[in-house]
Scaffold this motif. Structure first.
Motif, PDB file in Angstrom:
ATOM      1  N   VAL A 137      -7.259   9.667  -6.048  1.00  0.00           N
ATOM      2  CA  VAL A 137      -6.933   8.961  -7.269  1.00  0.00           C
ATOM      3  C   VAL A 137      -7.010   9.911  -8.317  1.00  0.00           C
ATOM      4  N   THR A 138      -7.670  11.061  -8.300  1.00  0.00           N
ATOM      5  CA  THR A 138      -7.833  11.905  -9.412  1.00  0.00           C
ATOM      6  C   THR A 138      -6.507  12.618  -9.489  1.00  0.00           C
ATOM      7  N   VAL A 139      -5.888  13.004  -8.318  1.00  0.00           N
ATOM      8  CA  VAL A 139      -4.688  13.601  -8.300  1.00  0.00           C
ATOM      9  C   VAL A 139      -3.609  12.710  -8.861  1.00  0.00           C
ATOM     10  N   LEU A 140      -3.729  11.553  -8.178  1.00  0.00           N
ATOM     11  CA  LEU A 140      -2.551  10.519  -8.630  1.00  0.00           C
ATOM     12  C   LEU A 140      -2.492  10.458 -10.082  1.00  0.00           C
ATOM     13  N   ARG A 141      -3.743  10.365 -10.865  1.00  0.00           N
ATOM     14  CA  ARG A 141      -3.986  10.355 -12.171  1.00  0.00           C
ATOM     15  C   ARG A 141      -3.177  11.384 -13.171  1.00  0.00           C
ATOM     16  N   THR A 142      -2.910  12.558 -12.306  1.00  0.00           N
ATOM     17  CA  THR A 142      -2.252  13.646 -13.158  1.00  0.00           C
ATOM     18  C   THR A 142      -0.969  13.483 -12.906  1.00  0.00           C
ATOM     19  N   LEU A 143      -0.241  12.602 -12.090  1.00  0.00           N
ATOM     20  CA  LEU A 143       1.275  12.515 -11.928  1.00  0.00           C
ATOM     21  C   LEU A 143       1.964  11.906 -12.946  1.00  0.00           C
ATOM     22  N   PRO A 144       2.939  12.577 -13.660  1.00  0.00           N
ATOM     23  CA  PRO A 144       3.782  11.879 -14.513  1.00  0.00           C
ATOM     24  C   PRO A 144       4.413  10.615 -14.315  1.00  0.00           C
ATOM     25  N   GLY A 145       4.345   9.773 -14.912  1.00  0.00           N
ATOM     26  CA  GLY A 145       5.109   8.542 -14.587  1.00  0.00           C
ATOM     27  C   GLY A 145       6.676   8.517 -14.194  1.00  0.00           C
ATOM     28  N   PHE A 146       7.254   9.187 -15.003  1.00  0.00           N
ATOM     29  CA  PHE A 146       8.864   9.157 -14.695  1.00  0.00           C
ATOM     30  C   PHE A 146       9.098  10.117 -13.335  1.00  0.00           C
ATOM     31  N   TRP A 147       8.202  11.150 -13.208  1.00  0.00           N
ATOM     32  CA  TRP A 147       8.505  11.808 -11.823  1.00  0.00           C
ATOM     33  C   TRP A 147       7.953  10.970 -10.760  1.00  0.00           C
ATOM     34  N   LEU A 148       6.995  10.477 -10.721  1.00  0.00           N
ATOM     35  CA  LEU A 148       6.602   9.276  -9.547  1.00  0.00           C
ATOM     36  C   LEU A 148       7.435   8.316  -9.496  1.00  0.00           C
ATOM     37  N   GLY A 149       7.995   7.936 -10.550  1.00  0.00           N
ATOM     38  CA  GLY A 149       8.952   6.584 -10.289  1.00  0.00           C
ATOM     39  C   GLY A 149      10.515   7.181  -9.825  1.00  0.00           C
ATOM     40  N   ILE A 150      10.683   8.276 -10.100  1.00  0.00           N
ATOM     41  CA  ILE A 150      12.032   8.822  -9.700  1.00  0.00           C
ATOM     42  C   ILE A 150      11.739   9.265  -7.950  1.00  0.00           C
ATOM     43  N   TYR A 168      16.931  -5.482 -12.312  1.00  0.00           N
ATOM     44  CA  TYR A 168      16.232  -6.734 -11.740  1.00  0.00           C
ATOM     45  C   TYR A 168      17.072  -7.478 -10.831  1.00  0.00           C
ATOM     46  N   GLN A 169      17.002  -7.545  -9.497  1.00  0.00           N
ATOM     47  CA  GLN A 169      17.850  -8.287  -8.452  1.00  0.00           C
ATOM     48  C   GLN A 169      16.674  -9.006  -7.745  1.00  0.00           C
ATOM     49  N   GLY A 170      15.867  -9.826  -8.505  1.00  0.00           N
ATOM     50  CA  GLY A 170      14.768 -10.483  -7.654  1.00  0.00           C
ATOM     51  C   GLY A 170      13.229  -9.864  -7.671  1.00  0.00           C
ATOM     52  N   PRO A 171      12.542 -10.620  -7.186  1.00  0.00           N
ATOM     53  CA  PRO A 171      11.015 -10.256  -7.196  1.00  0.00           C
ATOM     54  C   PRO A 171      10.850  -8.995  -6.660  1.00  0.00           C
ATOM     55  N   LEU A 172      11.665  -8.608  -5.596  1.00  0.00           N
ATOM     56  CA  LEU A 172      11.324  -7.297  -4.612  1.00  0.00           C
ATOM     57  C   LEU A 172      11.502  -5.961  -5.628  1.00  0.00           C
ATOM     58  N   SER A 173      12.518  -6.174  -6.753  1.00  0.00           N
ATOM     59  CA  SER A 173      12.877  -5.256  -7.729  1.00  0.00           C
ATOM     60  C   SER A 173      11.455  -4.731  -8.552  1.00  0.00           C
ATOM     61  N   ALA A 174      10.769  -5.628  -8.425  1.00  0.00           N
ATOM     62  CA  ALA A 174       9.217  -5.498  -9.262  1.00  0.00           C
ATOM     63  C   ALA A 174       8.297  -4.359  -8.584  1.00  0.00           C
ATOM     64  N   VAL A 175       8.521  -4.430  -7.226  1.00  0.00           N
ATOM     65  CA  VAL A 175       7.429  -3.609  -6.115  1.00  0.00           C
ATOM     66  C   VAL A 175       7.513  -2.083  -6.797  1.00  0.00           C
ATOM     67  N   LEU A 176       8.642  -1.280  -6.799  1.00  0.00           N
ATOM     68  CA  LEU A 176       8.521   0.021  -7.282  1.00  0.00           C
ATOM     69  C   LEU A 176       7.880   0.330  -8.726  1.00  0.00           C
ATOM     70  N   PRO A 177       8.596  -0.335  -9.680  1.00  0.00           N
ATOM     71  CA  PRO A 177       8.060  -0.097 -11.010  1.00  0.00           C
ATOM     72  C   PRO A 177       6.471  -0.466 -10.974  1.00  0.00           C
ATOM     73  N   VAL A 178       5.884  -1.656 -10.481  1.00  0.00           N
ATOM     74  CA  VAL A 178       4.588  -1.960 -10.631  1.00  0.00           C
ATOM     75  C   VAL A 178       3.678  -0.761  -9.879  1.00  0.00           C
ATOM     76  N   LEU A 179       4.457  -0.295  -8.681  1.00  0.00           N
ATOM     77  CA  LEU A 179       3.745   0.681  -8.167  1.00  0.00           C
ATOM     78  C   LEU A 179       3.537   1.806  -9.037  1.00  0.00           C
ATOM     79  N   THR A 180       4.777   2.218  -9.489  1.00  0.00           N
ATOM     80  CA  THR A 180       4.694   3.219 -10.414  1.00  0.00           C
ATOM     81  C   THR A 180       3.627   3.434 -11.781  1.00  0.00           C
TER      82      THR A 180
END
Ligand code: ATP
Ligand code: MG
Lengths: 313, 330
Positions: A137-150, A168-180
């Protein structure tokens, strides 16, 4: 309890009021004449500009202007976009649900992932698995959001084709942004949960709970986790505005039709009414989430409730 | 009870502790908090464990409950309770022993209750372990609060711990721990944290419970006054080991160990604030590196050569009266 909740809400209203004063003052102090935004003085006669100024109430003293403005805000009138001419409130209303979807999704994910992980790590403190969790989780913390998103897009949308790439093409579209949005922030919650659990384990009342004969599971849930979650929950609600703030970048990466993307565009277009409107909304959201945090901490911890009732906070 | 009307201690043994050892692995080394401790608690008796601060009284009690906190570990011995070897039980079986067979009142009542639950709810939680229906459990819990002499029990039942005084919290805790009628109640310095006037009441309550229920009580204290008033038998601890034990009368009037005599002379009543026994020269040894021979020799006014080299063995100086000293005075 009701009394306490009402006090917290009254206090929240006061804060929103203060924010509007600050926001209005900043606008007043900004260089430039608001009239110039709508009329070019080199092409319009001076008497026409004076008339315009009067009709917009700009000749009145600042505090009168403030109350006009506040009155309009209270009626949901945030002005109109300079670029498109659409009403700001309807623009925001169309985007807000998408941003809230990300924020609430992130909240749920925090609880589902970070709290059990923090508890698990704490119960095996200093073991290899504990150290691994903290490291990850410490490593995850250092990841830049845009990089992780891409990265997520490439992996899950392009290569594996599990989730839609963007928009947005339905609820499934939310999964990746929420995770990022959630993964980098997870570390804070995991570590807070872990340290709170470790602290609570040492509390004498935990020994009492064992001594009266409760089985380990019950002690862990009803006494250790129950008490350790109070600061975790409060912290979470306090950090909710930061998550909304963080979504500005994430929404752009995923072309997510939320408020963050609206804000981004408005800033690049210098569309001041939209920027203003979003700041007010973020201020209100911040106050709401802080107030909810306060009320929940009062519900969870009778000591806080009574303390705050006594000082009248 | 006690000195005033001491009865020959003839009860059947309820719990036998033998060669108990507890070590805390710390960064400063292994702390031998308890080593080679053996004693028994008999049915319906009050057994007192006394000794200076830090000598291992609480750790002994926690070891009996199998609740020694990390980095502590029980590394030797056995605790046999009513024929059952407790140290061999699995965790679930041990949980069934706690509260039902043996329960314990902790040293600091001010922080021993969970701040987020109402006082009766915490007693109810114990009662529910015995398959009592919910609605009855609450009534019983309020009843228990009445039993431990909490005034306005139905109203106090709804109070949170921080709304109660120290004495009241101690009563809630006591109620919780006797609510399932255990056969042994361990009370770790039940009065030390309380006001003097409240101390007497709490003690009175414990003795009242003992008279009513016939449960055995193991009381841990600094206070010889309390021992004299309440106990049938006593064990004196020094630096993690028991140096003398026996009937209160014998130990008081014919103390065999120099430490016991010094302790009694130094403090008929030692309060927690004073903590250390200033009147006994020297101080409690470092439990990481215990002195050679007899652990008490550096402070002993009567030490001889053997005391520096050889660890003394337990001697029975009169029936049921044990002294761990090379030269017991009898
Ligand atoms: N968690 C711990 N970590 C390290 N050492 C400990 C721990 N708990 C106790 N000890 C050590 O064990 C020894 C015995 O402590 P214990 O609390 O049993 O003493 P006590 O006789 O109950 O003292 P008191 O009268 O002050 O309550 C002490 O020297 C203490 O330093
Ligand atoms: Mg102690």
């Amino acid at each position: 309890m009701l009394n306490y909740a009402l006090r917290r809400m009254a206090f929240g209203l006061l804060v929103v009021f203060a924010v509007t004063i600050v926001l209005f003052s900043v606008m007043q102090l900004m260089p430039g004449d608001p009239i110039r935004l709508v009329a070019d003085p080199s092409r319009i006669p001076a008497w026409r500009i004076e008339e315009l100024r009067r009709s917009l109430g700009l000749d009145k003293p600042a505090y009168i202007q403030y109350f006009y403005w506040l009155n309009r805000l209270l009626h949901g009138d945030f002005g109109h976009s300079i670029v498109s001419g659409q009403s700001v409130s309807s623009l925001i209303a169309a985007r807000l649900p998408y941003t809230l979807l990300l924020a609430l999704g992130s909240l749920v994910l925090h609880y589902v992932i970070a709290v059990p992980l923090g508890l698990f790590a704490a119960l095996r403190a200093n073991s290899r698995i504990d150290r691994t969790i903290v490291l990850v989780v410490t490593v995850l913390r250092t990841l830049p959001g845009f990089w992780l998103g891409i990265l997520m897009m490439i992996l899950f949308a392009i290569k594996l084709k599990i989730f839609p790439i963007s928009g947005y093409q339905g609820p499934l579209s939310a999964v990746l942004p929420v995770l990022t949005l959630t993964l980098p922030a997870l570390g804070g919650t995991v570590r807070l949960t872990r340290s709170e659990v470790l602290e609570t384990i040492r509390e004498p009342f935990v020994l009492t709970a064992y001594a009266k004969g409760l089985p380990g599971r019950t002690v862990r849930v009803r006494h250790i986790l129950r008490n350790a979650l109070i600061p975790v929950t409060v912290m979470f609600f306090l950090s909710l505005p930061w998550i909304v703030g963080g979504s500005v970048i994430i929404e752009n990466v995923f072309a997510w039709p939320g408020m963050g993307r609206l804000l981004w565009k408005a800033i690049t277009n210098q569309d001041l009414p939209i920027v203003q409107g979003i700041i007010v909304i973020i201020a209100v959201l911040t106050v709401i989430s802080n107030t909810i945090g306060d009320i929940i901490s009062g519900v969870l911890d009778p000591r806080i409730r009574i303390e705050l009732e006594e000082v009248g906070g | 009870m006690g000195l005033v009307d001491a009865q020959p201690a003839a009860g059947r043994p309820l719990m036998q502790v033998s060669d108990l050892g507890v070590t805390f692995q710390t960064s400063r080394g292994s702390v031998r908090a308890v080593s080679g401790v053996s004693f028994e608690v008999r049915e319906s008796e009050v057994f007192a464990l006394v000794g200076e601060s830090g000598c291992g009284k609480s750790t002994t009690a926690l070891a009996v409950m199998r609740l020694v906190p990390p980095p502590g570990r029980i590394d030797s011995g056995q605790v046999v309770f009513d024929g059952v070897p407790l140290l061999d039980l699995d965790e679930d079986a041990m949980a069934r022993v706690r509260g039902k067979q043996i329960s314990m009142i902790f040293q600091n009542p001010l922080v021993a209750l969970n701040p987020v639950y109402r006082s009766a709810a915490q007693i109810e939680e114990a009662l529910l372990l015995d398959q009592i229906p919910r609605d009855r459990a609450w009534k019983l819990a309020v009843g228990v609060m009445g039993d431990v002499k909490i005034p306005d029990a139905p109203e106090r039942a709804l109070s949170y711990p921080h709304e109660l005084s120290g004495g009241m919290r101690q009563r809630v805790m006591t109620g919780m721990m006797i609510s399932r009628s255990p056969r042994l109640l361990i009370a770790d310095e039940p009065t030390t944290a309380l006001d003097v006037t409240i101390q007497a009441q709490v003690l009175e309550l414990l003795m009242d419970i003992r008279r009513r229920t016939k449960m055995s009580i193991m009381i841990i204290t600094h206070d010889f006054g309390i021992v004299a008033e309440t106990a049938d038998r006593i064990a004196v601890m020094y630096a993690g080991g028991i140096v003398e034990q026996g009937g209160v009368l014998e130990v008081f009037e014919q103390s065999g160990h120099p430490y016991t005599r010094l302790l009694m002379r130094a403090l008929p009543r030692l309060t927690k604030e004073e903590g250390r026994l200033e009147t006994i020269a020297g101080h409690v040894p470092n439990l990481v590196e215990l002195p050679s021979g007899c652990t008490f020799h550096p402070r002993c006014p009567l030490k001889r050569d053997a005391c520096l080299i050889e660890r003394p063995t337990v001697r029975e100086v009169s029936p049921g009266h044990f002294v761990t000293c090379h030269y017991p005075e009898v």
